[in-house]
Design an enzyme around this catalytic site. Structure first.
Site, PDB file in Angstrom:
ATOM      1  N   ASP A  24     -21.673  17.126  28.657  1.00 55.47           N
ATOM      2  CA  ASP A  24     -21.549  18.037  27.620  1.00 55.47           C
ATOM      3  C   ASP A  24     -22.309  19.404  27.792  1.00 55.47           C
ATOM      4  O   ASP A  24     -23.124  19.516  28.387  1.00 55.47           O
ATOM      5  CB  ASP A  24     -21.977  17.232  26.234  1.00 55.47           C
ATOM      6  CG  ASP A  24     -21.628  18.041  25.078  1.00 55.47           C
ATOM      7  OD1 ASP A  24     -20.655  18.703  25.222  1.00 55.47           O
ATOM      8  OD2 ASP A  24     -22.116  17.699  23.906  1.00 55.47           O
ATOM      9  N   HIS A  41     -15.721  24.912  32.235  1.00 55.95           N
ATOM     10  CA  HIS A  41     -15.089  23.258  32.599  1.00 55.95           C
ATOM     11  C   HIS A  41     -15.093  23.785  34.437  1.00 55.95           C
ATOM     12  O   HIS A  41     -15.041  22.621  34.946  1.00 55.95           O
ATOM     13  CB  HIS A  41     -13.650  23.259  31.982  1.00 55.95           C
ATOM     14  CG  HIS A  41     -13.887  23.010  30.523  1.00 55.95           C
ATOM     15  ND1 HIS A  41     -14.790  22.243  30.024  1.00 55.95           N
ATOM     16  CD2 HIS A  41     -13.264  23.607  29.497  1.00 55.95           C
ATOM     17  CE1 HIS A  41     -14.710  22.119  28.791  1.00 55.95           C
ATOM     18  NE2 HIS A  41     -13.571  22.771  28.332  1.00 55.95           N
ATOM     19  N   TRP A  73      -7.750  15.746  22.779  1.00 55.35           N
ATOM     20  CA  TRP A  73      -6.214  16.284  22.406  1.00 55.35           C
ATOM     21  C   TRP A  73      -6.275  17.500  21.439  1.00 55.35           C
ATOM     22  O   TRP A  73      -5.436  18.247  21.311  1.00 55.35           O
ATOM     23  CB  TRP A  73      -5.391  15.465  22.262  1.00 55.35           C
ATOM     24  CG  TRP A  73      -4.955  14.282  23.473  1.00 55.35           C
ATOM     25  CD1 TRP A  73      -5.216  13.140  23.450  1.00 55.35           C
ATOM     26  CD2 TRP A  73      -4.331  14.471  24.712  1.00 55.35           C
ATOM     27  NE1 TRP A  73      -4.994  12.560  24.621  1.00 55.35           N
ATOM     28  CE2 TRP A  73      -4.295  13.429  25.533  1.00 55.35           C
ATOM     29  CE3 TRP A  73      -3.656  15.766  25.359  1.00 55.35           C
ATOM     30  CZ2 TRP A  73      -3.936  13.340  26.861  1.00 55.35           C
ATOM     31  CZ3 TRP A  73      -3.011  15.588  26.476  1.00 55.35           C
ATOM     32  CH2 TRP A  73      -3.219  14.441  27.294  1.00 55.35           C
ATOM     33  N   LEU A 135     -19.694   5.113  47.053  1.00 57.69           N
ATOM     34  CA  LEU A 135     -19.822   5.192  45.707  1.00 57.69           C
ATOM     35  C   LEU A 135     -18.641   4.878  44.978  1.00 57.69           C
ATOM     36  O   LEU A 135     -17.406   5.154  45.426  1.00 57.69           O
ATOM     37  CB  LEU A 135     -20.234   6.876  45.189  1.00 57.69           C
ATOM     38  CG  LEU A 135     -20.311   7.081  43.892  1.00 57.69           C
ATOM     39  CD1 LEU A 135     -21.666   6.328  43.382  1.00 57.69           C
ATOM     40  CD2 LEU A 135     -20.183   8.417  43.303  1.00 57.69           C
TER      41      LEU A 135
HETATM   42  C1  FPP Z   1     -17.763  18.739  27.100  1.00 59.35           C
HETATM   43  O1  FPP Z   1     -18.141  20.071  26.947  1.00 59.35           O
HETATM   44  C2  FPP Z   1     -16.801  18.545  28.416  1.00 59.35           C
HETATM   45  C3  FPP Z   1     -15.748  18.160  28.611  1.00 59.35           C
HETATM   46  C4  FPP Z   1     -14.770  17.788  27.159  1.00 59.35           C
HETATM   47  C5  FPP Z   1     -14.921  18.140  29.589  1.00 59.35           C
HETATM   48  C6  FPP Z   1     -15.544  17.467  30.891  1.00 59.35           C
HETATM   49  C7  FPP Z   1     -14.697  17.988  31.962  1.00 59.35           C
HETATM   50  C8  FPP Z   1     -15.201  18.536  33.132  1.00 59.35           C
HETATM   51  C9  FPP Z   1     -16.593  18.704  33.444  1.00 59.35           C
HETATM   52  C10 FPP Z   1     -14.113  18.720  34.101  1.00 59.35           C
HETATM   53  C11 FPP Z   1     -13.332  17.949  34.752  1.00 59.35           C
HETATM   54  C12 FPP Z   1     -14.039  16.934  35.588  1.00 59.35           C
HETATM   55  C13 FPP Z   1     -13.536  16.698  36.925  1.00 59.35           C
HETATM   56  C14 FPP Z   1     -14.154  15.713  37.526  1.00 59.35           C
HETATM   57  C15 FPP Z   1     -12.367  17.316  37.442  1.00 59.35           C
HETATM   58  P1  FPP Z   1     -17.578  20.985  25.872  1.00 59.35           P
HETATM   59  O2  FPP Z   1     -16.513  21.769  26.127  1.00 59.35           O
HETATM   60  O3  FPP Z   1     -17.699  20.187  24.546  1.00 59.35           O
HETATM   61  O4  FPP Z   1     -19.013  21.885  25.653  1.00 59.35           O
HETATM   62  P2  FPP Z   1     -19.501  22.647  24.172  1.00 59.35           P
HETATM   63  O5  FPP Z   1     -20.134  21.529  23.519  1.00 59.35           O
HETATM   64  O6  FPP Z   1     -20.792  23.285  24.733  1.00 59.35           O
HETATM   65  O7  FPP Z   1     -18.680  23.286  23.538  1.00 59.35           O
END
Ligand code: FPP
Length: 245
Positions: A24, A41, A73, A135
């Protein structure tokens, strides 16, 4: 629990066998830099790739990350599509990378809702890495713990109705074997970054006896040192699994 690897053995620490991570804070990381959320991201996906190497180096055998939830989504379409593009790229690049680092990649979640090409690259990657012995890396995509349980219950009912199993045979082991994580040990440790204290529908069945580690570090800034801190915390816990010691 897995044997400690060389680096953490120096501190007499035992590596958890399975670590699950809620990555997060990508959006906040980007906002702090006046960048679009998608830049967070992108950096977050680089962190995920690096953490796979670090985790294995520290003696962790299974790593499961929450890349996209059934609830994600609801994000703006542009963000959903940027995340899907990142996952697409990850699946393609990983075929080569995994053959070099011997990593086995599996996806958990309901992939039937994903675009055809992404679904195919997931299946290709899972097939290409299925005999790798390094892994075990699980990526949760369109994953929701409640949805996973609903799908498992549906399959179990179908098997019962068709006479393949009787209701008396339904026990914890049978339910576990119908989850997406079938064959994968339950996580010993859950890490959530960015200062949020909830599990957000991630592995509710599997985390029943896991230790939880929360850190304020935003996911793109998470690194091997932070992972070591989580392992240190894990080693300070007294896991009783409901019993007494
Ligand atoms: C949460 O941060 C993160 C996500 C919902 C997406 C996680 C995805 C990735 C790290 C990329 C994909 C992974 C790979 C392995 C290719 P947030 O957007 O909710 O952050 P915020 O709470 O600060 O808004």
């Amino acid at each position: 629990m897995a044997k400690a690897s060389k680096n953490i053995a120096e501190q007499n620490l035992t590596a958890p066998e399975h670590v699950a991570i809620i990555m997060d804070g990508n959006g906040r990381w980007a906002k702090k830099r006046f960048l679009p959320r998608t830049a967070g991201h992108v950096q977050g996906s680089r962190t995920a790739e690096q953490i796979c190497e670090d985790a294995y180096d520290l003696g962790i055998k299974y790593l499961t990350i929450y890349a996209f939830s059934t609830e994600n989504w609801a994000r703006p379409e542009s963000e959903v599509s940027a995340l899907m593009d990142l996952l697409r790229k990850y699946m393609k690049d990983s075929i080569e990378r995994s053959s070099k680092n011997n990593m086995r990649v599996r996806v958990i979640g309901d992939i039937s809702r994903l675009d055809d090409d992404l679904r195919k690259s997931i299946l290709r990657l899972e097939e290409a890495t299925k005999n790798n012995t390094g892994l075990n890396f699980q990526v949760a995509i369109n994953y929701g713990g409640r949805d996973e349980i609903v799908r498992a219950v549906r399959t179990i009912c179908e098997e019962a109705v068709s006479g393949k199993l009787s209701p008396q045979q339904i026990d914890e082991e049978l339910i576990s074997s119908h989850l997406d994580t079938c064959g994968i040990p339950y996580p010993d440790l859950l890490i959530r970054t960015s200062g949020e204290y909830r599990t957000s529908n991630f592995l509710p069945w599997q985390l029943a006896y896991s230790e939880f580690y929360f850190t304020d570090v935003l996911w793109p800034d998470f690194n091997k040192e932070e992972l070591k801190k989580a392992i240190e915390y894990y080693n300070s816990r007294d896991r009783r699994f409901g019993g007494v010691k």
